[in-house]
Design an enzyme around this catalytic site. Structure first.
Site, short mmCIF file in Angstrom:
data_model
loop_
_atom_site.label_atom_id
_atom_site.label_comp_id
_atom_site.label_asym_id
_atom_site.label_seq_id
_atom_site.Cartn_x
_atom_site.Cartn_y
_atom_site.Cartn_z
N LEU A 211 0.84 -1.19 0.00
CA LEU A 211 0.00 0.00 0.00
C LEU A 211 0.88 1.25 0.00
O LEU A 211 1.79 1.37 0.85
CB LEU A 211 -0.93 0.03 1.22
CG LEU A 211 -2.26 -0.73 1.08
CD1 LEU A 211 -2.02 -2.23 0.94
CD2 LEU A 211 -3.16 -0.44 2.27
N GLY A 251 2.51 -9.02 6.59
CA GLY A 251 2.67 -8.18 7.77
C GLY A 251 2.69 -6.72 7.35
O GLY A 251 3.06 -6.38 6.22
N GLY A 252 2.26 -5.83 8.27
CA GLY A 252 2.23 -4.41 7.93
C GLY A 252 1.28 -4.18 6.76
O GLY A 252 0.13 -4.60 6.78
N ASP A 253 1.78 -3.51 5.74
CA ASP A 253 0.94 -3.21 4.56
C ASP A 253 1.38 -4.01 3.34
O ASP A 253 1.12 -3.61 2.21
CB ASP A 253 0.98 -1.72 4.25
CG ASP A 253 2.40 -1.22 3.94
OD1 ASP A 253 3.36 -1.84 4.42
OD2 ASP A 253 2.52 -0.22 3.22
N GLU A 254 2.02 -5.14 3.56
CA GLU A 254 2.52 -5.95 2.44
C GLU A 254 1.68 -7.22 2.30
O GLU A 254 1.47 -7.97 3.26
CB GLU A 254 3.99 -6.32 2.64
CG GLU A 254 4.58 -7.04 1.44
CD GLU A 254 6.08 -7.28 1.57
OE1 GLU A 254 6.64 -7.95 0.68
OE2 GLU A 254 6.67 -6.80 2.55
#
Length: 345
Positions: A211, A251-254
């Site tokens: 993102l 994880g995160g925005d991946e």
């Protein structure tokens, strides 16, 4: 399945324990406790005990050499043997009938419902032959009814506990392999699926998604809005993916998608994903931009590990070129042919 084995390892251990106990029991009851038996009978008892001990050793150390038929028929065999011995000895005592517990517990723990039903029918039939012949009706009939009900209730309780344990295990497995926010597969589940897909062969694509400016969404609109953006992308990925594809959050925005597709097919999926995310109208920040890297096996990598790295490298290229873009991995150069060595004079 009608004749499935729930836990082959546990089933082999259970049979091994039974045979390990049966071997000395046969020696004790057929030889040591009955000193008046003839030599041939004593030899037969020893042979049977050795065979039981050998069977226990095979079940313990070499269970893979035994067919599945052996394990799901084991309680039926045990029931037949127990009923036969009780009938020959005309022993209808509670102690002799308690031996029926092993096939009941074994079947209820490891086998399917159909085999459990068949085993209970065999148990009830065998016990009826023993107690009715030995005790005569009506005493034998009442004893048979009582034992049959007790065995059925035992099977029901054990099978119910087994089913509950299976449900809890499946729930724990789902939690261990799923991302709690989006419900997508997590990195562990993706790695397992990637390994399986690599062994199956055929075209395989990995699409890595990031993102754009996700930190800015969190800082400007709050973390709840950031979570909503992640869920919008996750929903769009599910919409694009086919039944045999795997969608995961690293994880995160991946995010990542594992596709059974060549490069044109992977790019078509990417286009559908972009359109699905862009069509969202629920986010206060508006639809998030996506940077996407695409790599295909065998075009861009020699194995699945290199495929993930190639897709990640393509994602980095897309972000370096201004974000909101799709980049395809670069085809690695063919290895140079070995130089011909000059003859030595």
């Amino acid at each position: 399945m009608a004749f499935e084995i729930r836990d082959r390892h546990g089933a082999s251990r259970s049979v091994a324990y039974l045979l390990s106990a049966a071997a000395p029991f046969v020696i004790a009851t057929g030889h040591l406790l009955d000193r008046g038996t003839s030599i041939p009978v004593k030899i037969a008892v020893v042979v049977i005990a050795v065979a039981l001990a050998l069977g226990a050793w095979v079940c313990w150390t070499r269970p893979h050499v035994l067919p599945d038929l052996f394990f799901w028929s084991a309680p039926l065999i045990a029931t037949t043997v127990i009923s036969g011995l009780n009938l020959i000895t005309e022993d209808s005592s509670t102690g002799s009938q308690l031996f029926y517990l092993w096939p009941v517990l074994y079947a209820a723990n490891f086998l399917s419902r159909r085999v459990i039903y068949l085993n209970l029918i065999a148990l009830s039939t065998g016990d009826a032959m023993v107690v009715i012949i030995a005790l005569r009706a009506p005493t034998g009939f009442a004893d048979w009814i009582s034992m049959t009900i007790a065995l059925i209730m035992t099977a029901i309780v054990v099978y119910t506990l087994r089913d509950r344990a299976d449900q809890l295990r499946r729930k724990l497995e789902d939690q261990a392999f799923a991302d709690p926010l989006t419900g997508l597969a997590n990195r562990r589940a993706f790695d397992d699926a990637l390994s399986v897909a690599g062994r199956l062969g055929g075209p395989l694509a990995v699409v890595t998604i990031d993102l754009d400016h996700f930190k800015g969404i969190n800082d400007t609109y709050g973390h709840a809005a950031g979570d909503d953006a992640l869920q919008v992308v996750a929903a769009a990925m599910r919409e694009v993916a086919r039944e045999d594809d795997v969608v995961a959050r690293f994880g995160g925005d991946e995010f990542v998608i594992l596709l059974r597709a060549d490069q044109p097919g992977a790019l078509r999926a990417v286009t559908r994903l972009q359109k699905a995310v862009a069509a969202d109208t629920t986010l206060p920040s508006g639809p998030p931009g996506l940077s996407i890297g695409v790599a295909v096996l065998p075009d861009h990598a020699a194995n699945v590990e290199d495929l993930v790295r190639a897709s990640d490298s393509a994602l980095y290229t897309a972000k370096s070129n201004g974000r909101g873009r799709v980049a395809v991995a670069v085809t690695p150069p063919a290895p140079a042919p070995p130089r011909a060595s000059l003859p030595v004079r």
